[in-house]
Design a protein around this motif. Sequence first.
Motif, PDB file in Angstrom:
ATOM      1  N   PRO A   1       0.977  15.061  -2.864  1.00  0.00           N
ATOM      2  CA  PRO A   1       0.311  14.104  -1.977  1.00  0.00           C
ATOM      3  C   PRO A   1      -0.354  14.825  -0.803  1.00  0.00           C
ATOM      4  CG  PRO A   1       2.573  13.450  -2.447  1.00  0.00           C
ATOM      5  CD  PRO A   1       2.402  14.839  -2.977  1.00  0.00           C
ATOM      6  N   GLU A   2      -1.053  14.072   0.024  1.00  0.00           N
ATOM      7  CA  GLU A   2      -1.746  14.670   1.167  1.00  0.00           C
ATOM      8  C   GLU A   2      -0.759  15.007   2.272  1.00  0.00           C
ATOM      9  OE1 GLU A   2      -4.880  11.988   2.211  1.00  0.00           O
ATOM     10  OE2 GLU A   2      -5.999  12.456   0.414  1.00  0.00           O
ATOM     11  N   TRP A   3       0.144  15.925   1.959  1.00  0.00           N
ATOM     12  CA  TRP A   3       1.143  16.340   2.926  1.00  0.00           C
ATOM     13  C   TRP A   3       0.534  17.207   4.001  1.00  0.00           C
ATOM     14  CZ3 TRP A   3       4.069  18.149  -1.835  1.00  0.00           C
ATOM     15  CH2 TRP A   3       4.896  17.118  -2.316  1.00  0.00           C
ATOM     16  N   PRO A   4       1.095  17.173   5.204  1.00  0.00           N
ATOM     17  CA  PRO A   4       0.659  18.131   6.218  1.00  0.00           C
ATOM     18  C   PRO A   4       1.244  19.502   5.914  1.00  0.00           C
ATOM     19  CG  PRO A   4       2.447  16.792   7.069  1.00  0.00           C
ATOM     20  CD  PRO A   4       2.105  16.242   5.699  1.00  0.00           C
ATOM     21  N   LEU A   5       0.581  20.506   6.397  1.00  0.00           N
ATOM     22  CA  LEU A   5       1.053  21.879   6.270  1.00  0.00           C
ATOM     23  C   LEU A   5       1.606  22.288   7.633  1.00  0.00           C
ATOM     24  CD1 LEU A   5       1.250  24.387   4.473  1.00  0.00           C
ATOM     25  CD2 LEU A   5      -1.060  24.982   5.184  1.00  0.00           C
ATOM     26  N   ASP A   6       2.905  22.566   7.699  1.00  0.00           N
ATOM     27  CA  ASP A   6       3.543  22.952   8.954  1.00  0.00           C
ATOM     28  C   ASP A   6       3.493  24.470   9.070  1.00  0.00           C
ATOM     29  OD1 ASP A   6       5.384  23.609  11.061  1.00  0.00           O
ATOM     30  OD2 ASP A   6       6.261  21.619  10.836  1.00  0.00           O
ATOM     31  N   LEU A   7       2.675  24.944   9.994  1.00  0.00           N
ATOM     32  CA  LEU A   7       2.441  26.377  10.157  1.00  0.00           C
ATOM     33  C   LEU A   7       3.455  27.040  11.071  1.00  0.00           C
ATOM     34  CD1 LEU A   7      -1.457  26.311  10.404  1.00  0.00           C
ATOM     35  CD2 LEU A   7      -0.013  26.609   8.383  1.00  0.00           C
ATOM     36  N   GLY A   8       4.441  26.319  11.531  1.00  0.00           N
ATOM     37  CA  GLY A   8       5.526  26.882  12.324  1.00  0.00           C
ATOM     38  C   GLY A   8       6.825  26.929  11.537  1.00  0.00           C
ATOM     39  N   ARG A   9       6.992  25.939  10.666  1.00  0.00           N
ATOM     40  CA  ARG A   9       8.200  25.871   9.826  1.00  0.00           C
ATOM     41  C   ARG A   9       7.932  26.408   8.420  1.00  0.00           C
ATOM     42  NH1 ARG A   9       9.950  19.879  11.786  1.00  0.00           N
ATOM     43  NH2 ARG A   9      10.953  20.524  13.724  1.00  0.00           N
ATOM     44  N   PHE A  10       6.665  26.721   8.137  1.00  0.00           N
ATOM     45  CA  PHE A  10       6.241  27.262   6.839  1.00  0.00           C
ATOM     46  C   PHE A  10       6.621  26.305   5.711  1.00  0.00           C
ATOM     47  CE2 PHE A  10       7.676  31.049   9.430  1.00  0.00           C
ATOM     48  CZ  PHE A  10       6.453  31.218  10.041  1.00  0.00           C
ATOM     49  N   ARG A  11       6.058  25.098   5.796  1.00  0.00           N
ATOM     50  CA  ARG A  11       6.351  24.045   4.824  1.00  0.00           C
ATOM     51  C   ARG A  11       5.072  23.320   4.452  1.00  0.00           C
ATOM     52  NH1 ARG A  11      11.860  22.898   5.137  1.00  0.00           N
ATOM     53  NH2 ARG A  11      11.621  20.924   4.059  1.00  0.00           N
ATOM     54  N   ILE A  12       5.018  22.845   3.210  1.00  0.00           N
ATOM     55  CA  ILE A  12       3.983  21.895   2.819  1.00  0.00           C
ATOM     56  C   ILE A  12       4.720  20.586   2.579  1.00  0.00           C
ATOM     57  CG2 ILE A  12       4.014  22.735   0.415  1.00  0.00           C
ATOM     58  CD1 ILE A  12       1.030  21.671   0.328  1.00  0.00           C
ATOM     59  N   GLY A  13       4.437  19.610   3.432  1.00  0.00           N
ATOM     60  CA  GLY A  13       5.201  18.371   3.407  1.00  0.00           C
ATOM     61  C   GLY A  13       6.673  18.699   3.585  1.00  0.00           C
ATOM     62  N   PRO A  14       7.523  18.158   2.724  1.00  0.00           N
ATOM     63  CA  PRO A  14       8.958  18.417   2.864  1.00  0.00           C
ATOM     64  C   PRO A  14       9.421  19.714   2.203  1.00  0.00           C
ATOM     65  CG  PRO A  14       8.581  16.841   1.103  1.00  0.00           C
ATOM     66  CD  PRO A  14       7.235  17.135   1.720  1.00  0.00           C
ATOM     67  N   HIS A  15       8.509  20.481   1.631  1.00  0.00           N
ATOM     68  CA  HIS A  15       8.871  21.631   0.802  1.00  0.00           C
ATOM     69  C   HIS A  15       8.661  22.957   1.522  1.00  0.00           C
ATOM     70  CE1 HIS A  15       8.905  18.654  -2.333  1.00  0.00           C
ATOM     71  NE2 HIS A  15       7.699  18.308  -1.943  1.00  0.00           N
ATOM     72  N   PRO A  16       9.716  23.761   1.660  1.00  0.00           N
ATOM     73  CA  PRO A  16       9.563  25.052   2.337  1.00  0.00           C
ATOM     74  C   PRO A  16       8.899  26.090   1.441  1.00  0.00           C
ATOM     75  CG  PRO A  16      11.816  24.796   1.588  1.00  0.00           C
ATOM     76  CD  PRO A  16      11.102  23.497   1.284  1.00  0.00           C
ATOM     77  N   LEU A  17       8.123  26.947   2.057  1.00  0.00           N
ATOM     78  CA  LEU A  17       7.606  28.112   1.367  1.00  0.00           C
ATOM     79  C   LEU A  17       8.821  28.862   0.828  1.00  0.00           C
ATOM     80  CD1 LEU A  17       4.839  29.553   0.957  1.00  0.00           C
ATOM     81  CD2 LEU A  17       5.425  30.950   2.929  1.00  0.00           C
ATOM     82  N   GLY A  18       8.805  29.228  -0.429  1.00  0.00           N
ATOM     83  CA  GLY A  18       9.944  29.905  -1.047  1.00  0.00           C
ATOM     84  C   GLY A  18      10.907  28.950  -1.719  1.00  0.00           C
ATOM     85  N   GLY A  19      10.746  27.633  -1.508  1.00  0.00           N
ATOM     86  CA  GLY A  19      11.613  26.646  -2.140  1.00  0.00           C
ATOM     87  C   GLY A  19      10.999  26.115  -3.422  1.00  0.00           C
ATOM     88  N   GLU A  20      11.788  25.354  -4.165  1.00  0.00           N
ATOM     89  CA  GLU A  20      11.297  24.728  -5.390  1.00  0.00           C
ATOM     90  C   GLU A  20      10.537  23.447  -5.049  1.00  0.00           C
ATOM     91  OE1 GLU A  20      14.192  23.996  -8.392  1.00  0.00           O
ATOM     92  OE2 GLU A  20      14.872  26.075  -8.430  1.00  0.00           O
ATOM     93  N   PRO A  21       9.517  23.114  -5.856  1.00  0.00           N
ATOM     94  CA  PRO A  21       8.851  21.824  -5.662  1.00  0.00           C
ATOM     95  C   PRO A  21       9.826  20.687  -5.975  1.00  0.00           C
ATOM     96  CG  PRO A  21       7.759  23.112  -7.382  1.00  0.00           C
ATOM     97  CD  PRO A  21       8.946  23.878  -6.938  1.00  0.00           C
ATOM     98  N   ASP A  22       9.555  19.524  -5.414  1.00  0.00           N
ATOM     99  CA  ASP A  22      10.388  18.350  -5.631  1.00  0.00           C
ATOM    100  C   ASP A  22      10.255  17.897  -7.080  1.00  0.00           C
ATOM    101  OD1 ASP A  22      11.626  15.890  -5.683  1.00  0.00           O
ATOM    102  OD2 ASP A  22      10.706  15.180  -3.835  1.00  0.00           O
ATOM    103  N   ARG A  23      11.325  18.017  -7.841  1.00  0.00           N
ATOM    104  CA  ARG A  23      11.299  17.675  -9.277  1.00  0.00           C
ATOM    105  C   ARG A  23      11.297  16.160  -9.502  1.00  0.00           C
ATOM    106  NH1 ARG A  23       9.323  22.378 -10.681  1.00  0.00           N
ATOM    107  NH2 ARG A  23      10.751  24.090 -10.384  1.00  0.00           N
ATOM    108  N   SER A  24      11.450  15.367  -8.447  1.00  0.00           N
ATOM    109  CA  SER A  24      11.393  13.917  -8.626  1.00  0.00           C
ATOM    110  C   SER A  24       9.941  13.433  -8.687  1.00  0.00           C
ATOM    111  CB  SER A  24      12.139  13.198  -7.501  1.00  0.00           C
ATOM    112  OG  SER A  24      11.435  13.318  -6.282  1.00  0.00           O
TER     113      SER A  24
END
Length: 171
Positions: free
Chosen positions: A18-41
Amino acid sequence: MALFSHYKREDPMDQGPPEWPLDLGRFRIGPHPLGGEPDRSELWGRLMRGDAVCRPEGAGVEVGLRDDRIESVFVDLASFHGGFLRHGEPLPIDARSTEGEVRELFGEPYWTDRSDDEVILFYEYEAGTVELQFEFPGAGALGFVTLARNGVLSDAAQRRAYGCDRPWPPA
């Protein structure tokens, strides 16, 4: 002819994140951290396995996976609609942002490349394991933002190619 063969089937990869925001301080796209798995739901998360790229048409974002983990997020500001945050707070950058404005917000970059009529600001975090790039094509306004694990400058050959003579890893 099969009963439903005349119906147009959508490519599931076009549905993308979805049109998630990109958090450039927490290194996340929406609820997903860089280095984490995408939401399988979510459909895109179920389809993204191993080494893959999700590039929904017209979304202005590309999410790359390596070994089932989010490896990079590339944003083309000409068509991106997700917005930016920094540590959860709105971040005022868009396709009109200048190099000076980005420097004001993020400070001095680890390295600046000025070549081929473009400027790239490289910011390195977490001892160089997270790289944030701001690219200004034609030395104009902000065109692209890249957030990546072990980015371009983490490779010694790439640092040499960019003329980077700073110590690695960054402090």
